[in-house]
Design a protein around this motif. Structure first.
Motif, PDB file in Angstrom:
ATOM      1  N   GLY A   1     -26.604   6.338  22.002  1.00 47.35           N
ATOM      2  CA  GLY A   1     -27.252   5.368  22.865  1.00 47.35           C
ATOM      3  C   GLY A   1     -26.341   4.264  23.334  1.00 47.35           C
ATOM      4  O   GLY A   1     -25.116   4.404  23.346  1.00 47.35           O
ATOM      5  N   LYS A   2     -26.966   3.148  23.714  1.00 44.85           N
ATOM      6  CA  LYS A   2     -26.227   1.979  24.187  1.00 44.85           C
ATOM      7  C   LYS A   2     -26.638   0.761  23.367  1.00 44.85           C
ATOM      8  O   LYS A   2     -27.819   0.572  23.052  1.00 44.85           O
ATOM      9  CB  LYS A   2     -26.505   1.731  25.666  1.00 44.85           C
ATOM     10  CG  LYS A   2     -25.964   2.821  26.582  1.00 44.85           C
ATOM     11  CD  LYS A   2     -26.274   2.523  28.042  1.00 44.85           C
ATOM     12  CE  LYS A   2     -25.727   3.632  28.947  1.00 44.85           C
ATOM     13  NZ  LYS A   2     -26.047   3.362  30.381  1.00 44.85           N
TER      14      LYS A   2
ATOM     15  N   GLU B   1     -21.564   2.007  24.892  1.00 49.91           N
ATOM     16  CA  GLU B   1     -22.059   3.352  24.598  1.00 49.91           C
ATOM     17  C   GLU B   1     -21.495   3.794  23.253  1.00 49.91           C
ATOM     18  O   GLU B   1     -20.310   3.620  22.977  1.00 49.91           O
ATOM     19  CB  GLU B   1     -21.634   4.319  25.697  1.00 49.91           C
ATOM     20  CG  GLU B   1     -22.251   5.706  25.541  1.00 49.91           C
ATOM     21  CD  GLU B   1     -21.840   6.659  26.646  1.00 49.91           C
ATOM     22  OE1 GLU B   1     -22.187   7.853  26.546  1.00 49.91           O
ATOM     23  OE2 GLU B   1     -21.152   6.205  27.594  1.00 49.91           O
TER      24      GLU B   1
END
Length: 557
Positions: A271-272, A6
């Protein structure tokens, strides 16, 4: 193996910065950073890892992938915290951050401006600024060297950012990375008439070299250089490829007293990322991680000692915090695994490493002196708890003189008796010997005497500030002990030869190798004056002991 990471990607003056929010082992930082910075992943110029801080006044902890300090990453983290908080246009957020490569907590002030955040950061003050003329690549090069804890910036004034100057900057960065042992090398090409900078950042540990579009730390260094050169405070807007960063450098009494940068930060993405982690041989990972962890922990101790010493206010408000840090440090310097790492680092013979060792030794000695004062005040308040460090010291006292035991007829001197004179109390109570404690700190003498009055009012103990050579008791002394944190103890030993009797035994507390982080090490002595009679080595204790006796001259028949 795929790892899910993350992150938040920030834009401080187009110096695109990834902040990793998930927890990872520090030995994975270089690989994660390298992959996330690449074009086929998140793509950025640098990566920092967010952790929880153990420091009571820090909102978070920021570790850069190479252990370096980064001003723009500090601004990015502060902006991210403001964004997650939902900071309104009328609010101001002020946070303190614990940051890799910085001696002190870094203060950040954030205001919202539209969809961006205006961030002001209080930057580390350079340890040293110097001008050097060197021969490089067949030409003389005039440069300004700006040294910080763990990283070095070089300012080079140029007329233009041409191909030749850029090529030289890259070659110089590589060379300095190999020879200086710093976490980061920055070559800052600077055009004075334009107030324009091109920052080249090299992180040797990651083998990462980037012409950054904006550099907050470099901006601060240019500001520090201008204030140093002009011998006065300056304020400037430093142009860079990605925009402008403002710097304020305040100069007073022949030194820089404060340094701040200010710039805009945008949140570019959240985001990831999915990273394919490559397997590295276990032994190599373990060794690399162990050395990195050791170096990082030592810098953290240095920062904590410095912070606690600076905040000493003659009260016991920070007693528990300092007690914990000194206890952890005692375990650190007696750790068997750390001893192996120490030996590997010593073999590298890095100048910056040596500076860190001397720095943390000095700071820890100051904090031990403060801790003794805390302990004295708590005793006077009716509390007599004993920290692990002091328990370790008291265990050492019993082994002090080996076979040259102290008896009731002995006369003992302790050099560096401190505010809580454990050794005089222990010796006088166990043997009945007369003991004189010497210290150069007036407050230590006063507090020490109060401790003696409480714990040993009837014992034959005196505490004085009188120098050894002016103390009549010196000539009578049968045993003399030097505290391990007395920096000039071997100079004093040399001088003592003329003031002491022929049978005197000197116990020199010292720490070599890993233990030298907490004690001043053993030194060579004049063999015509003193000879080593015995070594008392205790692996589990914080210091060792060398016993000295006067060198006996052969009798002429």
């Amino acid at each position: 193996m795929t790892q899910e990471i993350e992150f938040v990607k920030c834009n401080p003056t187009q110096n695109m910065t990834i902040l990793v929010k998930t927890e990872h082992s520090p030995n994975e930082y270089p690989q994660i950073a390298s992959k996330m910075m690449s074009y086929d992943s998140v793509n950025a110029e640098q990566v920092g890892f967010i952790q929880k801080s153990t420091h009571t006044e820090a909102a978070a902890k920021l570790l850069m992938a190479g252990g370096e300090f980064c001003g723009n990453a500090c601004m990015a983290l502060a902006a991210n915290m403001a964004d997650e908080k939902g900071l309104s246009h009328s609010e101001t957020l002020e946070v303190a951050l614990e940051v890799s490569g910085a001696d002190h907590l870094v203060t950040c002030q954030v205001n919202r401006r539209g969809n961006q955040y205006n961030c002001q950061v209080t930057m580390p003050i350079p340890h040293k600024i110097e001008q050097r003329m060197i021969q490089f690549d067949g030409e003389e090069m005039d440069m300004i060297i700006i040294r910080y804890a763990g990283f070095i910036h070089i300012v080079i004034e140029v007329e233009q950012f041409n191909k030749k100057n850029r090529k030289k900057a890259k070659a110089l960065a590589k060379l300095l990375g190999l020879t200086l042992g710093a976490n980061l090398i920055a070559i800052l090409l600077y055009i004075p008439k334009m107030d324009e900078m091109a920052p080249l950042i090299y992180v040797p540990h990651l083998d990462s070299m980037i012409w950054e579009r904006g550099c907050g730390s470099g901006t601060a260094s240019v500001g520090a250089y201008l204030a140093w050169r002009n011998k006065g405070s300056i304020t400037a807007d430093i142009k860079q490829p990605g925009g402008i960063i403002h710097v304020d450098a305040h100069y007073r009494n022949e030194k820089i007293v404060s340094l701040k940068i200010e710039g805009l930060v945008g949140i570019a993405a959240r985001g990831k990322a999915f990273i394919e982690m490559e397997r590295v041989p276990v032994a190599e990972v373990d060794k690399m991680y162990a050395i990195e962890k050791f170096h990082h922990e030592l810098r953290e101790f240095s920062e904590k000692f410095n912070d606690l010493a600076m905040k000493y206010d003659k009260s016991i408000h920070r007693f528990s915090e300092l007690e914990t840090v000194i206890g952890e440090y005692s375990s650190f310097v007696t750790s068997k695994s750390n001893k192996e790492i120490w030996e590997q680092l010593v073999q590298l013979d890095l100048s910056d490493w040596k500076e860190l060792v001397m720095d943390v030794r000095k700071k820890s000695a100051i904090c031990v002196a403060i801790m003794e004062k805390y302990r004295a005040w708590k005793l006077m308040d009716g509390e007599a708890g004993i920290a692990d460090y002091f328990r370790n010291i008291e265990a050492c006292i019993e082994k002090e003189f080996g076979s040259s035991q102290v008896t009731s007829d002995s006369k003992v001197i302790l050099v560096g008796s401190g505010s809580y004179p454990m050794t005089p109390l222990f010796i006088a109570q166990r043997t009945g010997a007369e003991v004189v404690g010497i210290d150069i700190d007036d407050e230590a003498i006063i507090l020490g005497q109060k401790v003696v009055d409480i714990l040993g009012a009837d014992l034959p103990i005196r505490l004085v500030k009188t120098p050894l050579e002016h103390l009549a008791f010196t000539r009578e002394a049968t045993h003399i002990i030097f505290s391990s944190t007395v920096p000039n103890k071997y100079d004093l030993l040399d001088q003592l030869h003329a003031y002491t009797n022929e049978q005197v035994v000197v116990a020199m507390r010292y720490g070599n190798q890993l233990k030298s982080l907490f004690n001043y090490p053993m030194e060579e002595v004049d063999g015509r004056k003193w000879s080593v009679a015995d070594h008392i080595l205790r692996p589990d204790d914080v210091f060792d002991i060398a016993l000295y006796k006067k060198t006996q001259r052969a009798k002429t028949l």
